[in-house]
Design a protein around this motif. Structure first.
Motif, PDB file in Angstrom:
ATOM      1  N   VAL A 155       0.849  -1.182   0.000  1.00  0.00           N
ATOM      2  CA  VAL A 155       0.000   0.000   0.000  1.00  0.00           C
ATOM      3  C   VAL A 155       0.885   1.233   0.000  1.00  0.00           C
ATOM      4  O   VAL A 155       1.977   1.238   0.580  1.00  0.00           O
ATOM      5  N   ALA A 156       0.419   2.293  -0.663  1.00  0.00           N
ATOM      6  CA  ALA A 156       1.073   3.594  -0.665  1.00  0.00           C
ATOM      7  C   ALA A 156       0.114   4.586  -0.028  1.00  0.00           C
ATOM      8  O   ALA A 156      -1.043   4.705  -0.455  1.00  0.00           O
ATOM      9  N   LEU A 157       0.579   5.301   1.008  1.00  0.00           N
ATOM     10  CA  LEU A 157      -0.260   6.215   1.774  1.00  0.00           C
ATOM     11  C   LEU A 157       0.344   7.613   1.782  1.00  0.00           C
ATOM     12  O   LEU A 157       1.568   7.776   1.724  1.00  0.00           O
ATOM     13  N   ALA A 158      -0.513   8.619   1.899  1.00  0.00           N
ATOM     14  CA  ALA A 158      -0.049   9.987   2.076  1.00  0.00           C
ATOM     15  C   ALA A 158       0.525  10.136   3.480  1.00  0.00           C
ATOM     16  O   ALA A 158      -0.123   9.769   4.467  1.00  0.00           O
ATOM     17  N   LEU A 159       1.739  10.652   3.592  1.00  0.00           N
ATOM     18  CA  LEU A 159       2.398  10.766   4.885  1.00  0.00           C
ATOM     19  C   LEU A 159       1.631  11.677   5.832  1.00  0.00           C
ATOM     20  O   LEU A 159       1.544  11.405   7.031  1.00  0.00           O
ATOM     21  N   GLY A 162      -2.515   9.831   5.831  1.00  0.00           N
ATOM     22  CA  GLY A 162      -2.806   8.409   5.813  1.00  0.00           C
ATOM     23  C   GLY A 162      -3.756   7.994   4.716  1.00  0.00           C
ATOM     24  O   GLY A 162      -4.198   6.841   4.649  1.00  0.00           O
ATOM     25  N   GLU A 163      -4.078   8.900   3.814  1.00  0.00           N
ATOM     26  CA  GLU A 163      -4.991   8.588   2.705  1.00  0.00           C
ATOM     27  C   GLU A 163      -4.337   7.592   1.754  1.00  0.00           C
ATOM     28  O   GLU A 163      -3.158   7.714   1.414  1.00  0.00           O
ATOM     29  N   LEU A 164      -5.128   6.610   1.318  1.00  0.00           N
ATOM     30  CA  LEU A 164      -4.631   5.585   0.405  1.00  0.00           C
ATOM     31  C   LEU A 164      -4.405   6.179  -0.979  1.00  0.00           C
ATOM     32  O   LEU A 164      -5.310   6.795  -1.566  1.00  0.00           O
ATOM     33  N   ARG A 165      -3.211   5.978  -1.522  1.00  0.00           N
ATOM     34  CA  ARG A 165      -2.906   6.409  -2.880  1.00  0.00           C
ATOM     35  C   ARG A 165      -3.016   5.260  -3.867  1.00  0.00           C
ATOM     36  O   ARG A 165      -3.513   5.431  -4.967  1.00  0.00           O
ATOM     37  N   TRP A 166      -2.536   4.091  -3.491  1.00  0.00           N
ATOM     38  CA  TRP A 166      -2.784   2.901  -4.292  1.00  0.00           C
ATOM     39  C   TRP A 166      -2.518   1.656  -3.461  1.00  0.00           C
ATOM     40  O   TRP A 166      -1.845   1.708  -2.434  1.00  0.00           O
ATOM     41  N   HIS A 167      -3.083   0.554  -3.904  1.00  0.00           N
ATOM     42  CA  HIS A 167      -2.929  -0.735  -3.228  1.00  0.00           C
ATOM     43  C   HIS A 167      -2.680  -1.803  -4.280  1.00  0.00           C
ATOM     44  O   HIS A 167      -3.405  -1.888  -5.274  1.00  0.00           O
ATOM     45  N   ARG A 168      -1.649  -2.589  -4.054  1.00  0.00           N
ATOM     46  CA  ARG A 168      -1.310  -3.692  -4.963  1.00  0.00           C
ATOM     47  C   ARG A 168      -1.484  -4.993  -4.198  1.00  0.00           C
ATOM     48  O   ARG A 168      -0.810  -5.236  -3.195  1.00  0.00           O
ATOM     49  N   SER A 169      -2.402  -5.838  -4.647  1.00  0.00           N
ATOM     50  CA  SER A 169      -2.687  -7.094  -3.963  1.00  0.00           C
ATOM     51  C   SER A 169      -1.525  -8.072  -4.097  1.00  0.00           C
ATOM     52  O   SER A 169      -0.724  -7.997  -5.030  1.00  0.00           O
ATOM     53  N   ASN A 170      -1.462  -8.999  -3.161  1.00  0.00           N
ATOM     54  CA  ASN A 170      -0.411 -10.022  -3.172  1.00  0.00           C
ATOM     55  C   ASN A 170      -1.025 -11.410  -3.110  1.00  0.00           C
ATOM     56  O   ASN A 170      -0.495 -12.307  -2.476  1.00  0.00           O
ATOM     57  N   LYS A 206       6.514   3.625  -8.425  1.00  0.00           N
ATOM     58  CA  LYS A 206       6.157   4.100  -7.082  1.00  0.00           C
ATOM     59  C   LYS A 206       4.901   4.972  -7.074  1.00  0.00           C
ATOM     60  O   LYS A 206       4.256   5.119  -6.026  1.00  0.00           O
ATOM     61  N   GLN A 207       4.514   5.530  -8.212  1.00  0.00           N
ATOM     62  CA  GLN A 207       3.335   6.381  -8.245  1.00  0.00           C
ATOM     63  C   GLN A 207       2.054   5.625  -8.547  1.00  0.00           C
ATOM     64  O   GLN A 207       0.963   6.101  -8.221  1.00  0.00           O
ATOM     65  N   THR A 208       2.165   4.438  -9.145  1.00  0.00           N
ATOM     66  CA  THR A 208       0.966   3.706  -9.553  1.00  0.00           C
ATOM     67  C   THR A 208       0.888   2.287  -9.002  1.00  0.00           C
ATOM     68  O   THR A 208      -0.196   1.706  -8.957  1.00  0.00           O
ATOM     69  N   GLY A 209       2.026   1.696  -8.638  1.00  0.00           N
ATOM     70  CA  GLY A 209       2.035   0.300  -8.211  1.00  0.00           C
ATOM     71  C   GLY A 209       2.058  -0.690  -9.352  1.00  0.00           C
ATOM     72  O   GLY A 209       1.991  -1.908  -9.124  1.00  0.00           O
ATOM     73  N   GLN A 210       2.175  -0.214 -10.580  1.00  0.00           N
ATOM     74  CA  GLN A 210       2.199  -1.108 -11.731  1.00  0.00           C
ATOM     75  C   GLN A 210       3.561  -1.791 -11.855  1.00  0.00           C
ATOM     76  O   GLN A 210       4.597  -1.197 -11.577  1.00  0.00           O
ATOM     77  N   THR A 211       3.544  -3.049 -12.305  1.00  0.00           N
ATOM     78  CA  THR A 211       4.774  -3.812 -12.451  1.00  0.00           C
ATOM     79  C   THR A 211       5.608  -3.264 -13.607  1.00  0.00           C
ATOM     80  O   THR A 211       5.106  -3.081 -14.723  1.00  0.00           O
ATOM     81  N   VAL A 212       6.887  -3.021 -13.341  1.00  0.00           N
ATOM     82  CA  VAL A 212       7.825  -2.575 -14.366  1.00  0.00           C
ATOM     83  C   VAL A 212       8.681  -3.740 -14.841  1.00  0.00           C
ATOM     84  O   VAL A 212       8.907  -3.918 -16.024  1.00  0.00           O
ATOM     85  N   TRP A 213       9.179  -4.540 -13.905  1.00  0.00           N
ATOM     86  CA  TRP A 213       9.899  -5.756 -14.263  1.00  0.00           C
ATOM     87  C   TRP A 213       9.834  -6.768 -13.134  1.00  0.00           C
ATOM     88  O   TRP A 213       9.490  -6.430 -12.000  1.00  0.00           O
TER      89      TRP A 213
END
Length: 441
Positions: A155-159, A162-170, A206-213
């Motif tokens: 999860v990425a949160l605003a410092l 604490g607002e959620l910016r994005w979440h990547r499931s595992n 880091k801004q979207t949580g999308q896989t790069v490699w």
């Protein structure tokens, strides 16, 4: 660096290792050293565990040098991440049903915000039996907090809020399988580089949580898989990646099963690997200058000189010494200071070893059990044991114990403390302490 190494899919012989590695968060001796990127120098992205600055306390107790103390609403093996004015911790509820990420004020420990991440929807054994306590430390960069949690993902949160910016499931690919363990994120430019299970690395934007490699370990040993009844305490979670910058380019170095390996941070392409570890690794490599030491849960240790131009298998040319598996498990990380390696083990011993030769200068029984990694500041070593006692020693080839400090008897410690700007943030099972000779301005 232009040192490509092909890296085909990791063979099926590691399947059992990956399965047992998903249980690593339940094992107390496997606390990983904390990383909070640039904000927390006690275990930064370069792999050093030596804190910067001066004024850290040598002694403390409930009556001395405790700036503040707060009771935490849940347990975790993860360390606090510290910024200029905030402390971020993770927690698991007492019924093991819910995670939380807490942001506290650095000045007094008061709660700023609390975020409860989404619960996994897959009906796994972990979901039915209770989730494992978090082991990875939050990573902070700029105005964003990045956290990996078992079963939840990233999860990425605003410092500030604490607002959620994005979440990547595992979630695992196979139904009812345990999710792969995730390591602490390492930030390199726009990427979050995260150990994924025992044998893989993934890079997310880091801004979207999308896989790069995504990449796997370059070395595929012909070792038989662990039996179904293997001792899970010999299997760790994913190791931690560290960033090495040099004149020839940047590289990511991570300890993996049977090897230490180097990767291109932009593409994930493997550079080199050095063999000598066991099947289970739980900590980052220890790096100082051009020397690296890594240890694994089966007691294996290797030391090497970091290569600059070589590629592929550098074991014969770069490895300085190697100790095969033994009855002494290595869970906590040590550190390199000067010409010496200081290495704790899970059984409560601390050894001083010459980095270049492997010669043991001294080895002392400090306590019965160690779960926290070793840290250093101002020429001193700080070793916190499972019972909450911090042993302060001189970082020197002559054994010299300066102090032992206890806060509350019976309040165990399984998280590595965080050192930052003259303060120590120490997490016990029930409380978080801010320690310092004077209050933070």
């Amino acid at each position: 660096m232009n040192r490509p190494v092909s890296h085909p899919q990791y063979p099926l012989i590691m399947r059992a290792v990956r399965r047992f590695a998903s249980l690593a968060c339940l094992l107390l001796p496997l606390t990983l050293p904390s990383i909070a990127h640039a904000e927390t120098p006690e275990r930064p992205s370069t792999g050093s565990a030596i804190a910067q600055g001066t004024g850290y306390p040598v002694t403390w107790s409930t009556e001395q040098h405790v700036t503040w103390r707060v009771r935490l609403s849940g347990h975790a093996h993860s360390s606090p991440a510290v910024t200029d004015d905030a402390v971020i911790v993770t927690a698991l509820s007492s019924d093991r049903a819910e995670y939380a990420i807490l942001c506290l004020a650095r000045s007094d420990g008061s709660l700023r915000w609390r975020y409860t991440p989404p619960a996994p929807t897959t009906d796994t054994d972990q979901a039915r039996d209770g989730f494992p306590a978090p082991t990875t430390t939050p990573t902070v960069q700029g105005d964003t907090v990045y956290v990996t949690l078992p079963s939840v993902g990233i999860v990425a949160l605003a410092l500030e809020t604490g607002e959620l910016r994005w979440h990547r499931s595992n979630q695992p690919a196979e139904q009812n399988a345990a999710p792969p363990a995730l390591g602490t994120p390492l930030i390199v430019d726009d990427l979050l580089i995260i150990p994924h299970g025992q044998t893989s690395l993934i890079a997310l934007h880091k801004q979207t949580g999308q896989t790069v490699w995504r990449t796997t370990a370059p070395h595929h040993p012909p070792t038989p898989p662990l039996p179904a009844d293997a001792d899970t305490e010999q299997v760790g979670g994913p190791g931690k990646a560290v960033l090495r910058r040099s004149a020839t380019g940047d590289e990511i170095i991570v300890a993996m099963p049977y090897q230490v390996a180097s990767f291109n941070p932009t593409t994930g392409r493997a550079y080199w690997y050095c063999t000598g570890l066991g099947p289970a690794v739980a900590t980052a490599p220890m790096i100082q200058g051009d020397r690296l030491v890594a240890a694994s849960r089966d007691g294996s240790v290797l030391a090497m000189q970091l290569p600059t131009t070589q590629s592929g298998n550098v074991t014969d040319t770069a490895r300085l010494w190697h100790r095969p598996s033994s009855d002494t498990p290595y869970g906590p990380a040590g550190l390199i200071a000067g010409e010496h390696l200081y290495l704790p083990d899970a059984d409560g011993n601390l050894a001083c070893i010459v980095v270049d030769t492997g010669e043991v200068v001294w080895r002392r029984k400090m306590t019965s059990r160690i779960a926290s990694s070793l840290l250093a500041a101002e020429g001193r070593l700080y070793l916190t044991d499972h019972d909450g006692v911090t042993h302060v020693l001189r970082a020197a080839p002559q054994f010299d114990q300066l102090r032992t400090n206890t806060l509350i008897e019976g309040d165990t410690v399984t998280a590595t403390p965080t050192f930052d700007r003259s303060q120590i943030f120490l997490r016990t099972r029930t409380h978080l302490y801010g320690l310092g000779v004077k209050s933070t301005p």
